[in-house]
Motif scaffolding. Structure first.
Motif: not given
Lengths: 286, 286
Positions: A151-153, A155, B151-152, B189-190, B215
């Motif tokens: 998940h981009p969380l 990254a 953001h996802p 950004w990711w 972030w």
């Protein structure tokens, strides 16, 4: 019970159980397969772990996890690659010890940005290079390197590979039997490109592992413990599973849940609860 | 000081300041523009807010926020659309009251999944339809509808539009002067497709707003308060800003930070700190 035959209990779901307990509660819940983690395997040693797996009669669906190879320092990079080669050997042994249908799959988590480093593209490039460097060793012992988009969380601090499409791009130059991807519902459920990328992964023979857990809200305080049991959150598992099935995946489906409340529960009860939730949430998509 | 001329302080960064305070600390920090929020505007009424903005001499760079139109109930949907029409009128008035160079941009956050609803694709479809339905009203008063990919992390409960590419697809059938996108560093950004999608957004004349915040890790306990001041986290703002500049964006750059510690600080000090961080982190990309 036919749906249950596809279920594998990933050890992370019962994190505090040692290997012996994990094997026995898995079998005890009528589950035929287990996803192993390196730490509990190391606690008894890989050779003993292989004997225990053989005795259990369970299939091994994967080993978590290798990777963490985004370091920019050459020394750290070499250490990471050496450690990954050991992990490759471990899963080769464990999958051989498991019941027929075991999968010699090593799950790879790329790793995050090095301390103080903001060059995401370069970290992604190092992850891709590392997988390439491991391919020969993996091929030699018949192991599949399974790149897990996270998940981009995560990254910044855990996994710089953020989408299924990106993971597929990363392995594109390697033969499919050596390098594939992990499709994990928690990590990729939000992706607008999901149907297309799952179909692409299937067509290229790249789905090495399918892992399931739910996205729950409100988002828990600890970002690493934010997964829920299927049905407790927002993911449409029937539709998701249908995409994976239509892409041709016929392997085990691992339930992998990082959740403090589930970890604190009795592992036998968690195994039973997992089997029930699997039947209800994943079953309709199979 | 030339870089500072591009800076706009988004009111969310000094959330507890009322409109009068927000305008005065912004001007007091040598910042020429402000991004407004509907709640503090409503607290004095839109007409009075417009007078205060005019008196401040500041530019208005956007109004946050409309959207939240993923409800499946027709009544809730109609309510959301009516409220968005009011927001469109508000930003039209406020931008007219602002100094030359003000931007009549309404930031739109799509909204999450309705309670108990797991059909993400359908919710995304309703968001797209709603933007289409608002376009005529927006065009009539010269307002740009700016769809913000979130953001996802927020896909379930706040914003079902998750990537810049998806936001651009959503507005593709509407004329560029009526519908654009917000490029917010924290949210996108990711994204491995970021350079290509920012270039696409620029080429299509769709960059209606550029917002910045960092972030930070470890990820804070409250997912809604997880943004940091530029320089405190992992985003490479110089490179990111360069992409936006190369895409042709010449408008204001809003600093929008949801962070409890920053909210608890003196707003005048936050404005000064924002100007300093902007110069250091964003300046090199301009």
């Amino acid at each position: 019970m036919s749906h249950l035959s596809r279920l594998s209990l990933n050890q992370a779901t019962i994190k505090y159980a040692d290997l012996a307990t994990a094997l026995s509660v898995t079998a005890g819940a009528g589950i035929d397969a287990i996803g192993l983690w390196r730490e509990p395997v190391a606690a008894v040693g890989p050779a003993q772990a292989a004997r225990m797996v053989a005795d259990s009669g369970l299939r091994v669906s994967s080993l978590c996890r290798g990777g963490f190879f985004t370091a920019s320092s050459p020394d750290l990079r070499r250490e990471a690659l050496d450690d990954n080669r050991r992990a490759i050997d471990e899963i080769a042994t464990l999958a051989q010890a498991g019941a027929p249908g075991s999968a010699p799959v090593l799950v790879l988590v790329a790793g995050g940005l090095p301390e103080g480093d903001r060059d995401l593209a370069a970290a992604r490039g190092r992850a891709a290079e590392a997988v390439g460097e491991l391919a020969e060793h993996a091929a030699g012992v018949g192991v599949v390197l399974a790149v897990e988009p996270m998940h981009p969380l995560y990254a910044a601090d855990r996994g710089v590979i953020s989408t299924l499409g990106q993971a597929l791009d990363l392995v594109a130059d390697l033969p499919a039997p050596v390098a594939g991807v992990v499709v994990d519902t928690f990590h990729v459920w939000w992706d607008p490109a999901l149907p297309a990328q799952i179909a692409r992964a299937g067509a290229q023979g790249r789905i090495a592992s399918y892992q399931v857990s739910d996205w729950i809200t409100p988002f828990p305080g600890d970002a690493l413990l934010s997964r829920g049991m299927m049905g407790d959150g927002h993911i449409d598992f029937a539709s998701f599973t249908r995409l994976v099935r239509q892409a041709g995946y016929t392997g085990d489906i691992e339930v992998e849940i990082f959740n403090q409340e589930i970890w604190d529960a009795d592992p036998g009860q968690v195994a039973a609860r997992t089997a029930k939730a699997f039947g209800e949430s994943i079953g309709p998509g199979l």
